[in-house]
Design an enzyme around this catalytic site. Structure first.
Site, mmCIF file in Angstrom:
data_model
loop_
_atom_site.group_PDB
_atom_site.id
_atom_site.type_symbol
_atom_site.label_atom_id
_atom_site.label_comp_id
_atom_site.label_asym_id
_atom_site.label_seq_id
_atom_site.Cartn_x
_atom_site.Cartn_y
_atom_site.Cartn_z
ATOM 1 N N THR A 22 -7.211 4.753 -13.128
ATOM 2 C CA THR A 22 -5.692 4.896 -13.269
ATOM 3 C C THR A 22 -5.111 5.414 -12.160
ATOM 4 O OG1 THR A 22 -5.929 4.770 -15.934
ATOM 5 C CG2 THR A 22 -3.818 5.588 -14.670
ATOM 6 N N GLU A 30 2.520 3.583 -6.040
ATOM 7 C CA GLU A 30 3.489 4.518 -5.185
ATOM 8 C C GLU A 30 3.535 3.988 -3.733
ATOM 9 O OE1 GLU A 30 3.855 8.920 -5.427
ATOM 10 O OE2 GLU A 30 1.647 8.730 -6.071
ATOM 11 N N HIS A 56 -1.275 1.629 -18.361
ATOM 12 C CA HIS A 56 -2.615 1.042 -17.972
ATOM 13 C C HIS A 56 -3.000 0.173 -18.764
ATOM 14 C CE1 HIS A 56 -5.954 1.376 -14.938
ATOM 15 N NE2 HIS A 56 -5.841 0.017 -15.219
#
Length: 113
Positions: A22, A30, A56
């Site tokens: 994750t 990002e 996720h």
């Protein structure tokens, strides 16, 4: 990116299975957000992450190709909000929101001492 041993939950110590970690998926999101606005920033500026929230939803095995997208949803002064998503092919792996701040590179780094 291609899922390799280096970005598995085992290697990143976020789990105990050989699947995309994750934290690696979040980093990809990002990066997508950073790149989405990089060409629009004043010279000497960049963005830094302030908050990220994501699901996720599906695992990805070693060898899978994973990509991320980022869409600007709001700009408020130096704050930029994004909708971020990660995919393996057409399969949605995760999605969420991300906040970044526009900063002057030199000034930001000078605060580190």
């Amino acid at each position: 990116m291609t899922v390799t041993d280096a970005v598995t939950a085992i290697q990143m110590e976020s789990g105990d299975m050989p699947v995309l970690a994750t934290p690696a998926m979040l980093a990809l999101m990002e990066n997508a957000a950073m790149l989405a606005v990089a060409d629009e920033l004043p010279e000497g500026c960049t963005t830094v992450g302030g908050h990220i929230e994501s699901s996720h939803l599906k695992p990805s095995k070693i060898g899978d190709k994973v990509s991320a997208t980022a869409e600007v949803t709001k700009v408020d002064g130096k704050k930029i909000e994004f909708k971020v998503s990660a995919y393996s092919g057409d399969a949605l792996l995760g999605e969420g929101t991300h906040l970044r701040f526009i900063v002057d590179r030199e000034r930001f780094m000078s605060k580190l001492g």
